[in-house]
Design a protein around this motif. Structure first.
Motif, PDB file in Angstrom:
ATOM      1  N   THR A 176      10.825   4.152   5.819  1.00  0.00           N
ATOM      2  CA  THR A 176      12.476   4.174   6.267  1.00  0.00           C
ATOM      3  C   THR A 176      12.628   4.672   7.595  1.00  0.00           C
ATOM      4  N   SER A 219      14.241   0.830  -6.059  1.00  0.00           N
ATOM      5  CA  SER A 219      14.675   1.272  -4.585  1.00  0.00           C
ATOM      6  C   SER A 219      14.420   2.759  -4.657  1.00  0.00           C
ATOM      7  N   GLU A 277      20.586   6.992   4.711  1.00  0.00           N
ATOM      8  CA  GLU A 277      19.615   6.220   3.819  1.00  0.00           C
ATOM      9  C   GLU A 277      19.672   6.610   2.422  1.00  0.00           C
ATOM     10  N   GLN A 305       8.234  -1.718   2.586  1.00  0.00           N
ATOM     11  CA  GLN A 305       9.386  -1.035   2.649  1.00  0.00           C
ATOM     12  C   GLN A 305       9.213   0.445   2.304  1.00  0.00           C
ATOM     13  N   THR A 306       8.015   0.814   2.459  1.00  0.00           N
ATOM     14  CA  THR A 306       7.866   2.365   2.291  1.00  0.00           C
ATOM     15  C   THR A 306       8.558   3.026   3.312  1.00  0.00           C
ATOM     16  N   SER A 365      14.608   6.419  -1.912  1.00  0.00           N
ATOM     17  CA  SER A 365      15.058   7.026  -0.438  1.00  0.00           C
ATOM     18  C   SER A 365      14.621   8.291  -0.752  1.00  0.00           C
ATOM     19  N   ASN A 389       5.465   3.730  -2.838  1.00  0.00           N
ATOM     20  CA  ASN A 389       4.842   2.488  -2.953  1.00  0.00           C
ATOM     21  C   ASN A 389       4.701   1.956  -4.470  1.00  0.00           C
ATOM     22  N   HIS A 423       3.502  -0.485   0.561  1.00  0.00           N
ATOM     23  CA  HIS A 423       4.561  -1.475   0.128  1.00  0.00           C
ATOM     24  C   HIS A 423       5.116  -1.583   1.678  1.00  0.00           C
ATOM     25  N   LEU A 460       8.324   0.988  -5.220  1.00  0.00           N
ATOM     26  CA  LEU A 460       8.770  -0.004  -4.860  1.00  0.00           C
ATOM     27  C   LEU A 460       7.927  -1.370  -5.418  1.00  0.00           C
TER      28      LEU A 460
END
Length: 637
Positions: free
Chosen positions: A598, A532, A495, A595-596, A534, A524, A593, A527
């Motif tokens: 993973t 992006s 990732e 997509q936070t 990771s 957060n 968010h 994003l």
């Protein structure tokens, strides 16, 4: 003499077991004979899994090319003889062949197997000890062409070509106890044989002992052929006819799965420089730096081959204590910052890249990991002058702030696309970059900048390859003692963003003299700002992002507004004063968010080493087993 299961343990030795291998270690020498660090089981597990996946992927690619060539040959044979006479001749020939029990379609495949050659495959070592008695011998046709290819050979019963998996040769240049070589030979199915080398005489004795108890040594010689039977007279038409049966031939003795060599590692690898003698995989795992062996290693690896490198000199690679030593070993200056461990990986990759480039070769990093007290890299080596030209654009120096640790990248080269107005053809031009990217002081905190590098600035992982290794580990958890940690670290590496360097929110919060936001809150905000995010495998509590350091600082400036800081306690000359003096360019949004979260944060992963024993670490270097010019055989096996 004690016995443990099926192993007879000589007096004065103890058995050390690791996965499928077991070795004998002196009970009282304290590691003086040959070095072994049990803590590095994770290194060995990761190496077995990575090399196995690499070999299976290479074999699948070869099989696909072999089938494609065979299919193309069959199609070309089917279009021959289009005229009336040709068709008639072909029908007559096919009828005659069928009458004789032959099959024209299968014969076409046989011809393909006898004439095709896959030129992209890595060459195998072809010295005398490379013969594997278990492999089919090549057939010779009447026109003196081999009825076999690099990938396939004819099945005599079915008269159809058959693909045989491609075995590969692995060279471990610094083998010590031989544990690593033994595990490679026993746990990687496509290994043809392993060359286990060491300069130390005592280490070589240990390797021989351990190879023998694992059943990987050369078997006993076959007995000599018996005398031929006496001749007999067969009376027929009055003339005596003597019939003498051929004497039985000596059976070919299979070679050892682990072939032991005592000598200098560089001399051995340089002897494999010729293309026909190259090996497919080289493993360098020395005690300390691998720098003296990299030049020889990149020359003896076949095209598409794998180079595995371990360096344990992190006091040189990951600190600014010995910049002159780092430059002499790796051709670059280290980074003095919290992301120094990733910089260490990039310094080693730079060394491998420049060494390969001298010989028209280039590197493709598959997995590059900073682990505990060392770095471990798996790099594919290929030859292509056009790719060597791209190396400068993947190499950079960095200006690193001594105050806030912001980094400013200065690539050494760039690639410019130029389109011809007449033909529309696109040409690539390789040019140098303009610079520097920043002034004398850090634009964020007005601190002094230090130069680091040059180092590799391209990707350090191949995401597809990491995914396949992770999939392999998931399906073979019982085969690896450190499988839990392997899953964790490989998941994070999969990732991980390919942008250089990471940061920790706690470190930046310390610069602002404020309470630290959580990892999730910082993620957060990044994003929501369109960047992006990771994690990094190299440091707990770290984040990587596509945002600039200025963007990250703006998020913390917004954080400070809701978490006030006592400005009167901050010195007017400190980096913190200059960081607070600027207003944020945007208002950070710390709300959740989607997509936070993973994958690595959803599952419980063991990504960092738990202390296995007291005073664990690199260990103490083994003593020389004989008088040698240098002790290059002392590694962690």
């Amino acid at each position: 003499m004690a016995t443990t299961e099926s192993i007879t343990v000589p007096e004065g030795f103890v058995v050390h077991r690791e996965n499928s291998a077991h070795i004998l270690l002196p009970a009282t020498d304290g590691g003086k004979e040959a070095f072994l660090n049990p803590v590095q089981e994770f290194n060995r597990d990761l190496s077995v899994a990575s090399i196995r996946v690499w070999s299976e992927e290479a074999d699948r690619a070869k099989e696909a090319r072999w089938k494609a060539k065979l299919e193309a040959k069959n199609k070309s044979n089917g279009t021959e003889g289009k005229g009336r006479r040709g068709k008639k001749r072909k029908v007559n020939e096919e009828s005659e062949n069928v009458a004789n029990g032959e099959h024209p379609v299968e014969d076409a495949k046989e011809n393909e197997a006898s004439s095709s050659k896959i030129v992209e495959e890595p060459a195998q070592a072809e010295d005398a000890m490379a013969v594997d008695a278990g492999e089919p011998a090549p057939k010779v046709n009447s026109d003196d062409t081999l009825a076999t290819t690099e990938a396939g050979v004819l099945d005599e019963t079915k008269k159809t070509p058959k693909y045989y998996p491609q075995k590969f040769v692995l060279l471990e240049a610094l083998s010590a106890t031989g544990l690593r070589s033994i595990r490679y030979a026993k746990e990687i199915p496509l290994v043809k044989y392993v060359i286990a080398n060491d300069l130390s005489a005592s280490a070589v004795d240990a390797i021989k002992r351990n190879v023998d108890i694992n059943g990987l040594g050369a078997p006993a010689e076959a007995p000599p052929p018996i005398d031929p039977p006496p001749s007999t007279d067969a009376v027929g038409d009055g003339k005596a006819e003597v019939e003498v049966q051929d004497a039985p031939k000596r059976k070919q003795v299979p070679k050892a799965k682990v072939q032991i060599n005592e000598g200098d590692a560089c001399s051995l690898m340089y002897s494999h420089r010729p293309e026909k003698l190259r090996v497919d995989c080289v493993d360098l795992d020395p005690y300390g730096t691998a720098a003296p062996f990299i030049d020889a290693a990149v020359q003896c690896v076949s095209d598409g081959g794998l180079l595995c490198v371990t360096c344990t000199d992190m006091s040189v690679l990951a600190t600014n204590n010995y910049p002159e030593k780092c430059f002499s070993n790796y051709g670059g200056i280290p980074v003095k910052a919290e992301y120094c461990h990733e910089a260490a990986l990039r310094l080693v990759l730079h060394t491998i890249s420049t060494s390969a480039g001298r010989y028209g070769r280039y590197i493709h990093p598959l997995v590059s990991l900073s682990i505990d007290f060392y770095v471990r890299l798996f790099v594919r080596i290929n030859s292509a002058p056009i790719e060597v030209k791209r190396a400068a654009s993947k190499t950079s120096t960095y200006y690193v702030c001594s105050g806030c640790q912001s980094s400013y990248e200065q690539p050494l080269g760039k690639i410019v696309e130029k389109t011809s107005e007449k033909s529309g053809q696109v040409n690539l031009l390789y040019r140098q970059r303009a610079g520097p990217p920043v002034g004398d002081k850090c634009p964020e905190c007005e601190s002094v900048l230090h130069v680091a590098g040059p180092m590799w600035s391209g990707p350090i992982h191949d995401v597809d390859f990491v995914s396949k290794v992770l999939e392999h580990v998931d399906g073979n958890t019982g085969n690896y003692g450190t499988a839990t940690r392997m899953k964790g670290m490989l998941t994070v590496a999969k990732e991980e963003l390919q942008t250089p360097f990471y940061f920790t929110p706690s470190r930046i919060a310390g610069l602002f003299h404020t309470i630290s936001p959580s990892l999730e809150e910082v993620s957060n905000a990044l994003l929501h700002a369109g960047h992006s995010v990771s994690r990094s495998h190299a440091l707990a509590g770290s984040l990587k992002t596509t945002a600039t350091r200025q963007d990250v600082h703006d998020i913390f400036r917004s954080w400070v507004k809701s978490h006030p800081v006592k400005q009167e306690k901050i010195s007017s000359t400190s980096p913190s004063h200059f960081l607070h003096a600027k207003e944020p360019r945007f208002e950070a949004n710390f709300s959740h968010h989607p997509q936070t979260a993973t994958h690595s944060s959803k599952v419980k992963l063991v990504r960092y080493q738990q202390n296995p024993t007291s005073h664990w670490g690199p260990g103490t270097k083994a003593a020389s087993g004989a008088k040698r010019k240098r002790g290059d055989g002392e590694d962690k096996s």
